[in-house]
Design a protein around this motif. Structure first.
Motif, PDB file in Angstrom:
ATOM      1  N   CYS A   1      35.981  17.424  15.332  1.00  0.00           N
ATOM      2  CA  CYS A   1      35.800  16.020  14.989  1.00  0.00           C
ATOM      3  C   CYS A   1      37.006  15.492  14.231  1.00  0.00           C
ATOM      4  CB  CYS A   1      34.549  15.845  14.115  1.00  0.00           C
ATOM      5  SG  CYS A   1      33.112  16.793  14.695  1.00  0.00           S
ATOM      6  N   TRP A   2      37.330  14.233  14.483  1.00  0.00           N
ATOM      7  CA  TRP A   2      38.394  13.592  13.719  1.00  0.00           C
ATOM      8  C   TRP A   2      37.911  13.327  12.295  1.00  0.00           C
ATOM      9  CZ3 TRP A   2      39.189   9.284  10.811  1.00  0.00           C
ATOM     10  CH2 TRP A   2      40.517   8.959  10.508  1.00  0.00           C
ATOM     11  N   SER A   3      38.824  13.426  11.334  1.00  0.00           N
ATOM     12  CA  SER A   3      38.545  13.062   9.950  1.00  0.00           C
ATOM     13  C   SER A   3      39.857  12.678   9.297  1.00  0.00           C
ATOM     14  CB  SER A   3      37.904  14.231   9.190  1.00  0.00           C
ATOM     15  OG  SER A   3      38.860  15.248   8.947  1.00  0.00           O
ATOM     16  N   THR A   4      39.792  12.236   8.071  1.00  0.00           N
ATOM     17  CA  THR A   4      41.017  11.857   7.359  1.00  0.00           C
ATOM     18  C   THR A   4      41.879  13.064   7.034  1.00  0.00           C
ATOM     19  OG1 THR A   4      39.769  11.927   5.279  1.00  0.00           O
ATOM     20  CG2 THR A   4      39.998   9.778   6.361  1.00  0.00           C
ATOM     21  N   ALA A   5      41.360  14.276   7.265  1.00  0.00           N
ATOM     22  CA  ALA A   5      42.169  15.484   7.059  1.00  0.00           C
ATOM     23  C   ALA A   5      43.087  15.774   8.243  1.00  0.00           C
ATOM     24  CB  ALA A   5      41.256  16.687   6.806  1.00  0.00           C
TER      25      ALA A   5
END
Length: 699
Positions: free
Chosen positions: A370-374
């Protein structure tokens, strides 16, 4: 004559659009750099910008026109007029020195070019410097460094040399296109300009007959036969499935060299280089490896090139994997059945497939699904996980059946995604690449693919829902610039939940807040009740308001107590509406008590800095962690000064700051939970000068 007239009409429509926008921008020049054709009569007109004679890095755009010449969308709508001073404060010589320091081993530094740096609407006078040499891992590097022309800071960097890792596999009794010479035959291709295969440092492999290789895993002629076959299959796939003329879009291919003495394979901007497996028993000349590296060529030779941040590189790596999967499916070779795993056959590093597109977290690298701000601070091959996951979902769906694996959906995503088939999925990705711009990020790819599906399949709600649903399923947020759903009936009511930020660290007894956002995925708004679970003992969570209408936001307040145990906790935020429940995850870390001063740390370094100076620790180099875990650091600076502290991680192409202590105080603290990799600390004397002490713990 009609065909020529139609082409002129299309070009005139694009030119008219650009001229109209340029009327109020007297200091800007729009430079046409190329026109490419696509399916259904679509044409893609790539432009670059200049400002007062300076090249604008990140100012490129693409105008899309349909078969009638009508311009689709407004590519310049979000790019305001440039207004920036053009007299540098920093000299070109200083910029070259700054850029030189970004590469571990330097062979040459190009002349700094004064440019306007303008990604995502940013406007800064800067230098672009190209440094040639070797990366921190010893691999070849052609590093582009953007240096602020006012302060001398590094604003961005990207590398032309792109690398992957894979396995060797041999394709027996296949037909390859070769060339007859005066003395025999050559493994070169007159029908695909520029394509040949040779051993490192030599020209095309040649021989007295047109029979190549001996099926040995260590024989380099055999490796060339495999790699050459794979490249021709990918060329044919691009032509037959995606309507592209060669790897560069203009009928050109690139040389392939085997015999690289590394457990590696890479594209360096003009050639593909193939190494060997870890046990040195096989060359890495398999279909998906060769197609992956040529996929980097396709990415480079579409609008925007490969210039950008970490996410641009991640999408480039994912694009390589996508072209690998497409080529395997096109070739459909019985000894290498088509699938969505990468480097699976040779087990080159003793750990099975290198990447798993249908479930990236299942691979040995534990890539994020999943995409995340990391993602911007994640190593680029790992950061490709969400895009690989997205492609599998649009090609096959979340529950494809027929023996194909199911694919998970990230928290807050739709209940399921229906696939559209790999050929259509490839057409969507290729058409999106034709609208790529420099500094492309996941949000841009979402918009480009949604534009692509509406351009390729106008009025097809099922395919639109697939592309949109897949991005929602990998947690890439909805963008205001993405197209709306076609008018083809009412969709089911659905929503998604997200949290920003996704994690926080606090001391016991402190509180933290986060924003809970809800979006309408399809259909009409609905009332969503919010709740939190997984809270540690003594911790409470409240929502203001406790219920929202989809599309609205709420504030979540989490309060700890002095007795809350130190540790990291996974808190699940659940939104419940008429469509069911959707979730998002917030990670809360309650810190241990910090030691007084900068004592009690595993590693200590001391030094002296003058005002404005910077230094990297440890000892001007970096350190390597082999396991994931917590980083903690303390900087004790002079009482009369303001020293800042940064933790940076090597992304595979550049150093990215992942944590910072930048208060106005002389002393700073930071903590970070990271994966295994290469790290370094940067200490910067923002104001004042004097001695400092750095203490840090690493996993």
């Amino acid at each position: 004559m009609k065909a020529a007239g139609a082409a002129e009409e299309v070009v005139d429509g694009a030119v008219a659009y650009v001229r109209q926008v340029a009327v109020d921008r007297g200091d800007e020049e729009f430079v046409a750099v190329g026109v490419s054709s696509g399916p259904r009569g679509l044409s893609f007109h790539a432009y670059e910008r200049k400002y007062r004679g300076l090249r604008v890095v990140g100012g490129d755009f693409v105008v899309v026109a349909d078969a009638s010449g009508a311009v689709l969308g407004s590519p310049l709508a979000g790019q305001g007029a440039i207004s920036v001073g053009t007299v540098p404060v920093v000299s070109a010589e200083r910029a070259a020195r700054v850029a030189r320091a970004e590469l571990a081993g330097v062979d040459a530094v190009g002349a700094p070019e004064l440019v306007v740096f303008s990604p995502e609407g940013e406007q800064t006078l800067a230098y672009e410097v190209v440094v040639r040499g070797r990366s921190v891992k010893g691999t070849p590097s052609m590093l582009h460094v953007i240096v602020d022309a006012r302060f001398g800071a590094v604003l961005a960097e990207w590398d032309e040399v792109l690398a992957g890792i894979g396995h060797g596999h041999y394709y027996d009794d296949v037909t390859i296109d070769t060339t007859r010479t005066s003395s025999g035959y050559s493994m070169s291709d007159r029908t695909r300009s520029g394509m040949f295969c040779g051993v490192q440092g030599n020209g095309a492999v040649s021989g007295p007959d047109d029979v190549w290789g001996n099926r040995s895993g260590t024989d380099l002629e055999t490796a060339c036969s495999d790699a050459y076959y794979a490249a021709q299959q990918e060329w044919n796939m691009l032509r037959d499935w995606l309507g592209r003329d060669g790897f560069d879009g203009n009928g050109r291919a690139f040389p392939i060299f085997v015999g690289l003495n590394q457990v590696n394979a890479y594209w360096n901007g003009h050639t593909v280089n193939i190494g060997h497996s870890k046990d040195n028993q096989r060359q890495l000349s398999v279909l998906d490896i060769v197609a992956h590296e040529h996929g980097h060529a396709v990415f480079q030779f579409t609008p925007g090139g490969f210039d950008g941040y970490v996410e641009t590189y991640a999408l480039n790596e994912a694009s390589g994997d996508i072209f690998g999967a497409l080529t395997e499916h096109y070739a459909n070779h019985p000894d290498d059945p088509p699938d969505y795993v990468y480097a699976e056959e040779a087990d080159a590093l003793g750990r099975g497939p290198e990447r798993v597109m249908y479930d990236p977290s299942a691979g040995p690298r534990d890539e994020p699904n999943c995409w995340s701000t990391a993602i911007p601070s994640t190593e680029v091959h790992d950061a490709a996980g969400p895009a690989n996951h997205w492609f599998y979902l649009i090609a096959e769906g979340s529950h494809p059946g027929g023996g194909k694996p199911d694919s998970p959906i990230c928290a807050g995503g739709p209940a399921s995604v229906d696939g559209m088939g790999i050929r259509n999925a490839g057409r969507v990705w290729m058409t999106a690449l034709m609208q790529k711009t420099s500094f492309w990020e996941y949000a841009d790819a979402r918009v480009a693919t949604m534009n692509a599906v509406t351009q390729l399949f106008p009025g097809d709600c099922a395919k639109f829902d697939t592309v949109k649903g897949a991005w929602d399923a990998v947690s890439v947020p909805r963008q205001s610039s993405e197209p709306g759903r076609p008018d083809c009936g009412d969709p089911i009511d659905d929503f998604a939940v997200a949290v920003t930020p996704t994690s926080a660290e606090v001391d016991a007894g402190a509180a933290v807040s986060a924003q809970i956002s809800t979006t309408i995925v399809t259909g009409d708004p609905q009332t969503i009740a919010l709740a939190a679970s997984g809270l540690p003992t003594g911790v409470t969570a409240s929502f203001t308001p406790a219920s929202v209408t989809s599309g609205e936001t709420s504030t979540m307040d989490i309060a700890t107590t002095a007795s809350t145990p130190a540790g990291t906790y996974r808190i699940t935020i659940t939104g419940t509406g008429t469509a069911g429940s959707r979730t998002a995850v917030f990670t809360l870390t309650v810190r241990d008590e910090q030691p007084d001063g900068c004592t009690g740390f595993e590693t200590t370094r001391t030094g002296t800095l003058g005002s404005g100076g910077s230094v990297y620790q440890p000892d001007g180099r970096y350190f390597h962690t082999t396991v994931p875990g917590a980083h903690r650091a303390c900087l004790d600076g002079p009482d009369s000064a303001n020293f800042d502290l940064y933790l940076q991680r090597w992304s595979g192409s550049s150093w990215a700051t992942v944590a910072r202590g930048v208060t106005s105080a002389a002393d700073e603290e930071l903590s970070y939970s990271g994966t295994a990799g290469y790290y370094r600390y940067r200490i910067h004397a923002y104001s004042g000068s004097g001695d400092y002490t750095l203490g840090y713990d690493s996993p």
